[in-house]
Design an enzyme around this catalytic site. Structure first.
Site, PDB file in Angstrom:
ATOM      1  N   MET A 155     -26.828  12.497 -21.483  1.00  0.00           N
ATOM      2  CA  MET A 155     -26.461  13.874 -22.124  1.00  0.00           C
ATOM      3  C   MET A 155     -25.333  13.136 -23.280  1.00  0.00           C
ATOM      4  SD  MET A 155     -26.110  16.669 -22.610  1.00  0.00           S
ATOM      5  CE  MET A 155     -26.650  17.752 -20.960  1.00  0.00           C
ATOM      6  N   LYS A 214       3.337   6.428   8.807  1.00  0.00           N
ATOM      7  CA  LYS A 214       2.831   5.872  10.062  1.00  0.00           C
ATOM      8  C   LYS A 214       3.615   6.105  11.062  1.00  0.00           C
ATOM      9  CE  LYS A 214       0.763   1.265  11.300  1.00  0.00           C
ATOM     10  NZ  LYS A 214       0.483   0.122  10.981  1.00  0.00           N
ATOM     11  N   GLN A 257       0.753  -1.346  -0.216  1.00  0.00           N
ATOM     12  CA  GLN A 257       0.025   0.191  -0.095  1.00  0.00           C
ATOM     13  C   GLN A 257       0.891   1.313  -0.122  1.00  0.00           C
ATOM     14  OE1 GLN A 257      -3.027  -0.393   3.106  1.00  0.00           O
ATOM     15  NE2 GLN A 257      -4.426  -1.277   1.450  1.00  0.00           N
TER      16      GLN A 257
END
Length: 549
Positions: free
Chosen positions: A463, A163, A114
């Site tokens: 649209m 962290k 991550q």
């Protein structure tokens, strides 16, 4: 006193008077959420279904309250899931502070689990961003981030925190936030005098009012300015609500889907007074044809916007609220009767019959009232709302303008309802957009938000289909949506109320039942996929080239 980095983040948010946080926990922000556990007496944390919903929630909160929206997300996908929300806020000048967790410093650059360079990714879509390596600097970074987000032209700021910094301790000293002028006026009085002279000499002026008026809380100053000079007002999408739509001087939306009188008034004017607007391509069409014989005054706080999309004759840099107040003092009172009568002749009145979007919006306005905060997704329903819902107050129309983010409206509605618990919030969606964000119905249910969604179901990406119909010889490539989803069962699965209607009488009854229930409600409106949004200016054409049907 010594605090952890996570505790310092929360104390700094308290300094800024933040009490609402939108977010989603994950590995790198576990220490931050652990610290939050002890501060829930101060903070309301809104746990969304997805980080994109959290970023849109913070955005809707900011737009509807005028405060800075705050969002938490973890590293890697948590952070990248906020990117669309950050870009949406950046394009529409919305003040956000997004705090993302990062892998510990000793794992940076190793393709760790991550790990992603979120400051690099968001560099072009933030007003500023920070990567905090040192806990000693954390408090000042957060204070600076809020100052940058709010000052001048507002915008999003991202703070990425490893962290280990959340866990390290240092001394924290509380600081008082000084109330200072966030939008200084930088142009001299000389420019303001010149502008007043141009306006007083003009026989056919038009005010082109943008979102900067809403951001600057200058709606009252705009009203005084326009009414003293009897100057008609056209609005950009972001500027809706800055001038009451029911006033005789209001011409409504200008641009690609602008009202005929608004577009033709700009084209026929001898002076365009652009206030807090940026001459977007969707507004001006061909720049040289946008007021081809008009002089242009541009009032804006952002120097980079001056002359970017349209040459101007005079510009004033500064807070439009202060500039308008000064200009109004120098303005001569004029009736401009001949010019206003000519504009009146530009109007067309072709009322729709039956269960058409225009009538649905009129019904919603009748039942829900002027104070309702309306959010939209992006597409036909957005343009119908901008054209036909008579907004009278700033911060009551919330939509993604610059980025055109489908999937924005439900998250934004959640943020608006959280920030305005005593107001009614109406979310208007097309079925294409609704599919992108309906996971946030879980958030509506979790927090028992009484908001109402009007789902315009025409079984197509309306649209895009309209463009295919008008400009691609009806080659409808991948725009039709089949009916494999039962939206009422979906809504029921989230524990919310759902009703399906196909006529105005049933719609009115459904809206009144939704109000009485005090419960999140989705009202599905069945529309024809052949309904189109008019007026419309073809892409790349001047805005006087208006198709009416």
């Amino acid at each position: 006193m010594k605090l952890t980095g996570a505790e310092i983040v929360l104390e700094c948010l308290k300094e800024q008077d933040v009490d609402k946080i939108f977010g989603y926990p994950g590995g790198a922000v576990i220490p931050l959420y652990d610290a939050l556990y002890d501060k829930m007496d101060h903070f309301d944390h809104i746990l969304t279904a997805h980080e994109q919903g959290a970023s849109h929630g913070a955005d809707g909160y900011a737009r509807s309250t005028g405060k800075v929206g705050v969002c938490f997300a973890t590293s890697g996908p948590g952070a990248t899931n906020t990117v669309t929300g950050i870009a949406t806020a950046y394009m529409d000048s919305v003040p956000l502070v997004v705090i993302t967790g990062q892998v510990p410093a000793n794992l940076l650059g190793k393709d760790s689990f991550q790990e992603v360079d979120i400051t690099g990714i968001t560099l072009p879509i933030t007003k500023h961003n920070y990567f905090v390596k040192d806990v000693e600097k954390l408090a000042d970074v957060i204070r600076d981030a809020f100052k940058i987000a709010e000052s001048g032209r507002p915008g999003p700021v991202l703070i990425d925190i490893p962290k280990n910094v959340f866990l390290e301790k240092t001394t924290y000293v509380k600081k008082e936030v000084l109330k200072e002028n966030k939008r200084a006026c930088t142009s001299s009085n000389k420019e303001i005098i010149k502008a007043a002279d141009l306006i007083n000499q003009s026989s056919k002026p038009v005010i082109y009012a943008g979102g900067g008026i809403v951001l600057s809380e200058a709606a009252n100053e705009l009203y005084e300015f326009a009414t003293k000079g009897n100057i008609p007002v056209v609005n950009t999408l972001m500027g809706l609500g800055s001038f009451p739509r029911d006033h005789d001087l209001s011409l409504g939306l200008v641009g690609m889907h602008g009202m005929r009188d608004a577009n033709l008034a700009v084209c026929g004017s001898d002076l365009i007074i652009a206030i807090g607007a940026r001459f977007s391509d969707r507004v001006i069409g061909i720049a040289e044809e946008f007021g081809p014989k008009a002089k242009v005054i541009h009032i804006d706080i952002d120097a980079s916007e001056i002359g970017k999309n349209k040459d101007v004759d005079l510009w004033i840099l500064g807070d439009v609220k202060r500039v308008l107040a000064d200009l109004t003092d120098m303005l001569s009172t004029k009736d401009r009767k001949e010019w206003l009568e000519k504009i009146e002749d530009f109007k067309v009145n072709k009322e729709k019959t039956g269960f058409h979007a225009e009538n649905i919006l009129a019904c919603a306005h009748k039942v829900l009232g002027d104070e309702t905060i309306v959010t939209t997704e992006v597409g036909q329903h957005q343009m119908w709302t901008a054209q036909h819902f008579p907004f009278k107050n700033p911060r009551t129309f919330i939509s993604s303008g610059g980025l055109g983010t489908m999937g924005y409206g439900l998250g934004a509605a959640i943020g608006a309802q959280v920030g305005n618990p005593d107001k009614r919030v109406l979310h208007i969606a097309g079925d294409g957009s609704f599919r992108m964000n309906c996971n946030e119905l879980a958030t509506v249910a979790k927090y028992k938000l009484p908001m109402i969604t009007l789902l315009f179901n025409n079984q197509t990406l309306g649209m895009v289909r309209q463009w295919q119909k008008m400009f691609c010889h009806k080659r409808y490539a991948e725009t039709d949506i089949t009916q494999e989803v039962d939206y009422m069962k979906l809504v029921e699965a989230y524990g919310l109320r759902g009703e399906k209607v196909d006529n105005l009488l049933d719609l009115e009854d459904a809206l009144r039942r939704a109000i009485q229930s005090g419960k999140g409600t989705v009202i599905e409106c069945l529309l024809s996929k052949d309904d189109c949004v008019f007026p419309m200016v073809p892409p790349g054409a001047p805005i006087h080239n208006i198709i009416l049907e």
